[in-house]
Design an enzyme around this catalytic site. Sequence first.
Site, PDB file in Angstrom:
ATOM      1  N   THR A  78      -1.258 -17.131   0.213  1.00 31.47           N
ATOM      2  CA  THR A  78      -2.015 -18.702  -0.341  1.00 31.47           C
ATOM      3  C   THR A  78      -2.017 -19.183   0.929  1.00 31.47           C
ATOM      4  OG1 THR A  78      -0.594 -18.181  -1.500  1.00 31.47           O
ATOM      5  CG2 THR A  78      -1.398 -20.388  -1.152  1.00 31.47           C
ATOM      6  N   LEU A 136       0.635  -9.879 -16.697  1.00 29.69           N
ATOM      7  CA  LEU A 136       1.712  -9.403 -16.240  1.00 29.69           C
ATOM      8  C   LEU A 136       2.690 -10.778 -15.549  1.00 29.69           C
ATOM      9  CD1 LEU A 136       1.398  -6.313 -13.874  1.00 29.69           C
ATOM     10  CD2 LEU A 136       2.069  -6.141 -16.562  1.00 29.69           C
ATOM     11  N   ASP A 159      -3.194  -0.685  12.629  1.00 28.94           N
ATOM     12  CA  ASP A 159      -2.953  -2.385  12.741  1.00 28.94           C
ATOM     13  C   ASP A 159      -2.821  -2.765  14.131  1.00 28.94           C
ATOM     14  OD1 ASP A 159      -0.573  -3.314   9.791  1.00 28.94           O
ATOM     15  OD2 ASP A 159      -0.783  -4.583  11.767  1.00 28.94           O
ATOM     16  N   VAL A 181      -5.877  -5.768   4.882  1.00 27.94           N
ATOM     17  CA  VAL A 181      -4.934  -6.593   5.086  1.00 27.94           C
ATOM     18  C   VAL A 181      -4.918  -7.395   4.219  1.00 27.94           C
ATOM     19  CG1 VAL A 181      -6.451  -6.781   6.573  1.00 27.94           C
ATOM     20  CG2 VAL A 181      -7.106  -8.117   5.461  1.00 27.94           C
ATOM     21  N   ASN A 182      -3.008  -8.499   4.611  1.00 30.33           N
ATOM     22  CA  ASN A 182      -3.065  -9.290   3.867  1.00 30.33           C
ATOM     23  C   ASN A 182      -3.813 -10.730   4.008  1.00 30.33           C
ATOM     24  OD1 ASN A 182      -2.500  -9.243   6.924  1.00 30.33           O
ATOM     25  ND2 ASN A 182      -0.955 -11.253   6.639  1.00 30.33           N
ATOM     26  N   LEU A 199      -6.705  -9.780 -10.340  1.00 25.41           N
ATOM     27  CA  LEU A 199      -6.114 -11.527 -10.308  1.00 25.41           C
ATOM     28  C   LEU A 199      -5.489 -11.281 -11.914  1.00 25.41           C
ATOM     29  CD1 LEU A 199      -8.145 -12.786  -8.876  1.00 25.41           C
ATOM     30  CD2 LEU A 199      -6.241 -12.376  -7.776  1.00 25.41           C
ATOM     31  N   ALA A 200      -6.592 -10.493 -12.967  1.00 20.19           N
ATOM     32  CA  ALA A 200      -6.194 -10.705 -14.789  1.00 20.19           C
ATOM     33  C   ALA A 200      -5.023 -10.054 -14.836  1.00 20.19           C
ATOM     34  CB  ALA A 200      -7.621 -10.118 -15.096  1.00 20.19           C
ATOM     35  N   CYS A 228       3.017 -10.547  -4.560  1.00 20.70           N
ATOM     36  CA  CYS A 228       1.779 -11.119  -4.957  1.00 20.70           C
ATOM     37  C   CYS A 228       1.527 -11.984  -6.440  1.00 20.70           C
ATOM     38  CB  CYS A 228       1.050  -9.355  -5.548  1.00 20.70           C
ATOM     39  SG  CYS A 228       0.735  -8.705  -3.924  1.00 20.70           S
TER      40      CYS A 228
END
EC number: 1.1.1.22
Length: 382
Positions: free
Chosen positions: A90, A223, A33, A86-87, A217-218, A272
């Site tokens: 948005t 959820l 990192d 890694v992050n 993503l789905a 997330c």
Amino acid sequence: MVKICCIGAGYVGGPTMAVIALKCPEIEVVVVDIATPRINAWNSDHLPIYEPGLDDVVKQCRGKNLFFSTDVEKHVAEADIVFVSVNTPTKTQGLGAGKAADLTYWESAARMIADVSKSDKIVVEKSTVPVKTAEAIERILTHNRKGINFTILSNPEFLAEGTAIQDLFNPDRVLIGGRETPEGQKAIHTLRDVYAHWVPIDRILCTNLWSAELSKLAANAFLAQRISSVNAMSALCEATGADVYQVSHSIGTDSRIGPKFLNASVGFGGSCFQKDILNLVYICECNGLPEVANYWKQVIKVNDYQKARFVNRVVSSMFNTVSGKKIAILGFAFKKDTGDTRETPAIDVCKGLIGDKAKSSIYDPQVSEEQILKDLSMKKFD
Ligand SMILES: NC(=O)C1=CN([C@@H]2O[C@H](COP(=O)(O)OP(=O)(O)OC[C@H]3O[C@@H](n4cnc5c(N)ncnc54)[C@H](O)[C@@H]3O)[C@@H](O)[C@H]2O)C=CC1
Ligand SMILES: O=C(O)[C@H]1O[C@H](OP(=O)(O)OP(=O)(O)OC[C@H]2O[C@@H](n3ccc(=O)[nH]c3=O)[C@H](O)[C@@H]2O)[C@H](O)[C@@H](O)[C@@H]1O
């Protein structure tokens, strides 16, 4: 000896690699990192994240086949398999701000891999990324490859914070996506062999790259949609005298619906769900699918509505003002058994109450006072 290097020692990279090291003693795993304090913490008695069971796993293999380092380039150069964890937050500025995933960190990691590599590598997308990211990453990696072969795989992570170790030990499934070429299939087998050390082979699902990227993503969208559905029901329950717990239980016993993720709440939080749905919405819009985009956008809207509704109910139930009233808030992280406060609904709730001049006392066993004050002083998108 197979060497694995993971770029990104965060909530996913740290626990995931610790479990791989524990289950695969013959594999050397190095987590790297750029954040020196984070790596120092991983090498100390006070790990940078709280996760039940993590201390034990790290203690068993750190210094044997699990290492944490800031020497990113050296360990990437030596690795056979490079995970990128890694992050991918948005975007806050520019094209797609407020929706699209910010791939700056991913891109810079990919450029560094391309620059320092001297041998063939499998590059694994562990971060959650927009569908088709692998295509862009492939272009970066092969741009100046000097005869080196890079094979890219998508291996999204499904662990939940607070139960990460349990989820990693016993995952519902491991998903590996790769190109439908001989090299792609060979790379899939190599990564499958790593997980097969402890995951039953029938739970390791192999797909093409785009299915793996989109499935992540789905899964999060589905959820979160369940939570928004039950939270929307909770508003109707309050208006009609139905009890949302009884309704959840009643519908959850239908085996086609199932009992999980039907707890009404103050709204979902975490780094997330919101980010990934916004990302999905953006991808739908870019693909000319506004109806589909609007459908998923509604999940976020209901979540924001639920948070605001909760604050309004508290205030209205106290004679329409909480000014000067002392309110205890127990728990600040986005869920129990974690110290993570990213997108915690507690921020919106506390800000709402403090905005009405409540005297709030906030406590969370895993979150420092400094972190709480920092979160409450930030504007959205800070
Ligand atoms: N937090 C979670 O429970 C889950 C997260 N994910 C996904 O995994 C990815 C990582 O998430 P987290 O671990 O929560 O993020 P995080 O923010 O905890 O960790 C990311 C780490 O990457 C490091 N980093 C960034 N750029 C770097 C570079 N160029 N070289 C070296 N290190 C670099 C950062 O310093 C940071 O320590 C995200 O895409 C997220 O959506 C997926 C499943 C679960
Ligand atoms: O991609 C990710 O980051 C991860 O996101 C979630 O995991 P996480 O956010 O860590 O935690 P969850 O247990 O899913 O809880 C998320 C939020 O939903 C809330 N929630 C959960 C369940 C429920 O029934 N009701 C409800 O309000 C929780 O309180 C919390 O605020 C998914 O569960 C993981 O599979 C996924 O890997």
